[in-house]
Scaffold this motif. Structure first.
Motif, mmCIF file in Angstrom:
data_model
loop_
_atom_site.group_PDB
_atom_site.id
_atom_site.type_symbol
_atom_site.label_atom_id
_atom_site.label_comp_id
_atom_site.label_asym_id
_atom_site.label_seq_id
_atom_site.Cartn_x
_atom_site.Cartn_y
_atom_site.Cartn_z
ATOM 1 N N PRO A 9 -0.210 3.652 36.204
ATOM 2 C CA PRO A 9 -1.438 3.853 35.431
ATOM 3 C C PRO A 9 -2.567 3.056 36.068
ATOM 4 O O PRO A 9 -2.358 1.940 36.564
ATOM 5 N N TYR A 11 -7.018 2.139 35.939
ATOM 6 C CA TYR A 11 -8.306 2.260 35.258
ATOM 7 C C TYR A 11 -9.323 1.394 36.005
ATOM 8 O O TYR A 11 -9.337 0.176 35.866
ATOM 9 N N VAL A 37 -1.870 7.914 37.356
ATOM 10 C CA VAL A 37 -2.494 8.483 36.159
ATOM 11 C C VAL A 37 -3.744 7.659 35.863
ATOM 12 O O VAL A 37 -3.666 6.493 35.488
ATOM 13 N N GLY A 39 -6.986 6.597 34.042
ATOM 14 C CA GLY A 39 -7.653 6.591 32.754
ATOM 15 C C GLY A 39 -9.166 6.680 32.840
ATOM 16 O O GLY A 39 -9.833 6.920 31.827
ATOM 17 N N SER A 59 -6.432 11.112 32.751
ATOM 18 C CA SER A 59 -5.891 10.876 31.414
ATOM 19 C C SER A 59 -6.936 10.113 30.619
ATOM 20 O O SER A 59 -7.842 9.494 31.184
ATOM 21 N N GLN A 66 -0.969 7.268 29.361
ATOM 22 C CA GLN A 66 -0.967 7.461 30.809
ATOM 23 C C GLN A 66 0.459 7.464 31.356
ATOM 24 O O GLN A 66 0.828 8.305 32.186
#
Length: 237
Positions: A9, A11, A37, A39, A59, A66
């Motif tokens: 995940p 971000y 994934v 965010g 996502s 995620q």
């Protein structure tokens, strides 16, 4: 031979992600796939994944969601969940495969602070190992498991914080969810930013509040507020 899907995940952390993807590229054993994934749905992150041959998908910014999204498209026999700011040991896929071949359904790596280290790390690392033995290892310890066991355990909770807690509890009910002797190196930036003891105490307060029934969404908002306050204090200093 077991095949591995690595799920990350992310971000707004492309710099750390690039370092992690570079490490994965040079591992002695090649994973079947790497799934990022994102965010933030960032074009920069998407381009970075294309550069390294990783699968990118957007996502909403919720770590549990995620991780669920990444697991849903993974094709490997084994799922390995990593944070973007990790430093890997030399041959982690082989280490995991050896444990799984001996009957484990999954496990987690030993927690080690990466450099620059400070003396509190010498106290915190064995304390974290003890917590994991009797409690829950968190996502920054590289949780891994057979894909079917992940499905049977119900996957991650769709929460922004403590999303791995019900998963680990269910995996332990299903079989041998084991601790590895091999370390995974955790970026100490949060402890450096907030203060080693202050960050540790705030983490424990969040965990205790969760154990008492506070909603993960509320705790995630509290955590974000802490970061904002810490940054303000540091800028004022």
């Amino acid at each position: 031979m077991l095949s591995f899907s690595i799920i990350i995940p992310c971000y707004n952390d492309e710099q750390k992600l690039e370092q992690l993807l570079t490490q994965i590229q040079y591992l002695p054993r090649t994973p079947r796939e790497v799934i990022v994934v994102d965010g933030a749905a960032s074009q920069t992150c998407q381009a970075l994944c294309q550069q390294f041959g990783a699968h990118w998908q957007a996502s909403e910014p919720c770590r549990g969601k995620q991780l669920l999204a990444g697991a849903a498209v993974a094709q490997g026999d084994v799922l390995w969940f990593l944070h973007a700011d990790m430093r890997l040991p030399k041959d982690p896929l082989t280490v995991m495969a050896l444990k799984l071949d001996k009957g484990a359904i999954g496990g987690y790596f030993k927690f080690r602070f990466d450099y620059p280290r400070a003396w509190p790390a010498l106290i915190l690392e064995p304390a974290i190992a003890l917590r994991c033995r009797y409690g829950i290892p968190y996502g920054d310890q590289g949780l891994f498991m057979i894909r079917q066991a992940y499905v049977e355990a119900g996957g991650h909770a769709a929460w922004p914080l403590f999303e791995e807690v019900p998963l680990v509890k269910n995996l332990r009910r299903l079989g041998n969810f084991t601790a590895l002797d091999e370390p995974l190196f955790v970026n100490p930036r949060r402890w450096q930013r907030d203060g080693w003891w202050r960050r540790t105490w705030e983490n424990r307060k969040l965990a205790l509040a969760f154990a008492r029934g506070r909603a993960p969404n509320e705790l995630a908002a509290q955590y974000r507020s802490q970061i904002t306050n810490f940054n303000y204090e540091n800028n004022e200093a």
